[in-house]
Design an enzyme around this catalytic site. Structure first.
Site, PDB file in Angstrom:
ATOM      1  N   HIS A  41      37.004  34.676 -26.960  1.00  0.00           N
ATOM      2  CA  HIS A  41      36.552  34.091 -28.315  1.00  0.00           C
ATOM      3  C   HIS A  41      37.473  34.592 -29.172  1.00  0.00           C
ATOM      4  O   HIS A  41      38.272  35.410 -29.000  1.00  0.00           O
ATOM      5  CB  HIS A  41      35.247  34.995 -28.546  1.00  0.00           C
ATOM      6  CG  HIS A  41      35.084  36.615 -28.517  1.00  0.00           C
ATOM      7  ND1 HIS A  41      35.169  37.138 -27.524  1.00  0.00           N
ATOM      8  CD2 HIS A  41      35.282  37.433 -29.614  1.00  0.00           C
ATOM      9  CE1 HIS A  41      35.306  38.498 -27.886  1.00  0.00           C
ATOM     10  NE2 HIS A  41      35.344  38.468 -29.204  1.00  0.00           N
ATOM     11  N   ASP A  51      37.311  36.167 -33.083  1.00  0.00           N
ATOM     12  CA  ASP A  51      36.365  36.914 -33.866  1.00  0.00           C
ATOM     13  C   ASP A  51      35.626  36.047 -35.065  1.00  0.00           C
ATOM     14  O   ASP A  51      36.445  35.211 -35.765  1.00  0.00           O
ATOM     15  CB  ASP A  51      36.798  37.939 -34.627  1.00  0.00           C
ATOM     16  CG  ASP A  51      37.050  39.126 -33.601  1.00  0.00           C
ATOM     17  OD1 ASP A  51      36.435  39.377 -32.316  1.00  0.00           O
ATOM     18  OD2 ASP A  51      37.866  40.110 -33.806  1.00  0.00           O
ATOM     19  N   HIS A  71      40.585  36.372 -27.438  1.00  0.00           N
ATOM     20  CA  HIS A  71      40.440  37.825 -26.614  1.00  0.00           C
ATOM     21  C   HIS A  71      39.383  37.949 -25.862  1.00  0.00           C
ATOM     22  O   HIS A  71      38.274  37.095 -26.046  1.00  0.00           O
ATOM     23  CB  HIS A  71      40.619  39.009 -27.282  1.00  0.00           C
ATOM     24  CG  HIS A  71      39.845  39.139 -28.435  1.00  0.00           C
ATOM     25  ND1 HIS A  71      39.777  38.686 -29.666  1.00  0.00           N
ATOM     26  CD2 HIS A  71      38.590  39.985 -28.754  1.00  0.00           C
ATOM     27  CE1 HIS A  71      38.755  38.765 -30.485  1.00  0.00           C
ATOM     28  NE2 HIS A  71      37.957  39.869 -29.908  1.00  0.00           N
ATOM     29  N   ARG A  94      36.215  48.818 -34.718  1.00  0.00           N
ATOM     30  CA  ARG A  94      36.727  47.457 -35.220  1.00  0.00           C
ATOM     31  C   ARG A  94      36.678  47.146 -36.916  1.00  0.00           C
ATOM     32  O   ARG A  94      35.825  47.520 -37.275  1.00  0.00           O
ATOM     33  CB  ARG A  94      36.524  46.075 -34.594  1.00  0.00           C
ATOM     34  CG  ARG A  94      37.430  44.733 -34.825  1.00  0.00           C
ATOM     35  CD  ARG A  94      36.717  43.526 -34.285  1.00  0.00           C
ATOM     36  NE  ARG A  94      35.647  43.153 -35.337  1.00  0.00           N
ATOM     37  CZ  ARG A  94      34.745  42.455 -35.034  1.00  0.00           C
ATOM     38  NH1 ARG A  94      34.750  41.790 -33.815  1.00  0.00           N
ATOM     39  NH2 ARG A  94      33.923  41.681 -35.936  1.00  0.00           N
TER      40      ARG A  94
END
Length: 331
Positions: free
Chosen positions: A126, A128, A286, A301
Site C-alpha cells: 500500500h 499510505d 511498502h 509514524r
C-alpha cells in the site's frame, strides 16, 4: 561535510555491521556537503550518515536530506537512539507540515500514529492513506520495540514501475482512474478466522479504522509535484477502476501490482534499534512483513501533508465520500 569526515562516517557504519561492505558513501564530490549517502539497493533506497535528527538542523542539511529522499524514494538513518516522539515531531516539522496521526485512527491525538502489532499488521502492499484526496507527501517511521527476528519492511519504487511499463500499458494507465476506499480489510490475505475467534484488540482497531468512510477517485498515474516524474497510484486501498467491471478491475490491478512489486524494483530493510525510515509516499508502496510470530513490534509514524494528485492531463483527484480537512491541510 569534509571528505575525511565522510570516510570516517562510512567506516563507522561499515564496522558496525559484520557483512560485506556496502558501496562507498557519497559526500561532497557528489554534491552533499553536510550528509553522507550510500545506496542500499540498485533501484530504490539509500542510507544517510552524518546526521543526528533534531529540530535544530540547519537549512542546508534539511535540504540535502530532502534531495536524497527524492532521489532514492526511501532513506534510512541508523543509530538515532536519542530520539523520542518530541524529537521526531520537531525533525519532521523541518521537512513539512505535520498531519494528524490518521484520518480515522486517533493515535496520540497530535501527530504520532503507533504502528503496533498488538492491534494491526498491515501486511499488504500500500501507499499510505490514498483513500483521501490529500495523500501525505512523506512518512517518517521510528523503531521503538522490535521482534528478535523478522518484522522487516519492503518498499517499491512506483516511479520506476511506471517507466518500465510497456508503452501500450503506459498509454492505458495514463488515462485510467481508480476508486480508493478505507473500507479495506487489512486481513483480507489471511484465512478466514472461525466465528468467535477474532482478536478483541484487532477488531477494535478495525472498527476504529472504518468508523468514518472515505472514498476518492485518483488518477492511476500522477505527476510528482516536486520532481515532475510520473508514478503509479495503486496499493490495497484500490476498490476498482472507473469504467471497468469487477472482474476486469481485479485482473488489471493484479497485473499492475505485480509489476510494481517485482523484486528488482524493491528494497528490504532489516530494522535495528535506533533506526528511522523516511519515504516519499508519492513515489512508493511498502509492505510490513508479518513473519515474527507473537513477538511485539512497535514503531511510531509521523506523516507530512501532501497535495491533491494531478493526472498527466492536469485533472485533480476528486473525493466521493468524506472530508479529510481535519486530517491534513493541503501542502
Amino acid at each position: 561535510m569534509s571528505s575525511q569526515l565522510v570516510q570516517e562516517s562510512a567506516q563507522t557504519h561499515v564496522d558496525a555491521v559484520p557483512t560485506t561492505p556496502l558501496p562507498s558513501w557519497d559526500g561532497a564530490e557528489n554534491g552533499y556537503e553536510t550528509i553522507a549517502v550510500r545506496r542500499v539497493a540498485g533501484n530504490i533506497g539509500a542510507e544517510i550518515g552524518g546526521v543526528r535528527i533534531s529540530g535544530d538542523l540547519d537549512a542546508t542539511t534539511v535540504a540535502e536530506i530532502r534531495r536524497a529522499l527524492l532521489a532514492h524514494r526511501v532513506v534510512f538513518l541508523r543509530d538515532q537512539h536519542h530520539a523520542d516522539d518530541a524529537t521526531q515531531r520537531a525533525f519532521a516539522a523541518l521537512l513539512g507540515t505535520l498531519t494528524k496521526p490518521h484520518p480515522t485512527v486517533a493515535g496520540d491525538g497530535d501527530a504520532v500514529l503507533p504502528i503496533d502489532s498488538d492491534y494491526s499488521r498491515a501486511n499488504s502492499w500500500h501507499t499510505d492513506v490514498t483513500f483521501v484526496d490529500r495523500i501525505p507527501a512523506i512518512s517518517i517511521l521510528r523503531a521503538i520495540t522490535l521482534p528478535p527476528y523478522g518484522g522487516t519492511t519492503t518498499w517499491a519504487n512506483t516511479v520506476r514501475a511506471y517507466a518500465k511499463l510497456h508503452p501500450s500499458l503506459r498509454a492505458l494507465v495514463d488515462n485510467l482512474w481508480a476508486v480508493h476506499s478505507n473500507l479495506y480489510d487489512y486481513a483480507a490475505e489471511r484465512d478466514e478466522k472461525r466465528v468467535g475467534g477474532i482478536d478483541v484488540k484487532e477488531q477494535s482497531y478495525r472498527d476504529e479504522f472504518g468508523h468514518l468512510e472515505f472514498e476518492t477517485e485518483h488518477p492511476v498515474v500522477r505527476v510528482h509535484p516536486e520532481t515532475g516524474e510520473r508514478s503509479l497510484v495503486l496499493g490495497h486501498f484500490v476498490r476498482r477502476f472507473v469504467g471497468l467491471n469487477t472482474h476486469d478491475s481485479q485482473d488489471l490491478f493484479t497485473l499492475l501490482q505485480r509489476h510494481v512489486t517485482r523484486l528488482e524494483n524493491t528494497v528490504r530493510w532489516s530494522w535495528r534499534p535506533g533506526d528511522i525510515a523516511m519515504w516519499d509516499n508519492r513515489a512508493t508502496q511498502h509492505y510490513a512483513i508479518d513473519d515474527y510470530d507473537d513477538h511485539p513490534r512497535l514503531l511510531h509514524r509521523i506523516t507530512l501533508a501532501g497535495d491533491v494528485p494531478v493526472s498527466v492531463d492536469g485533472v485533480r483527484s476528486t473525493p466521493r465520500k468524506g472530508d479529510a480537512s481535519h486530517f491534513s491541510p493541503l501542502s
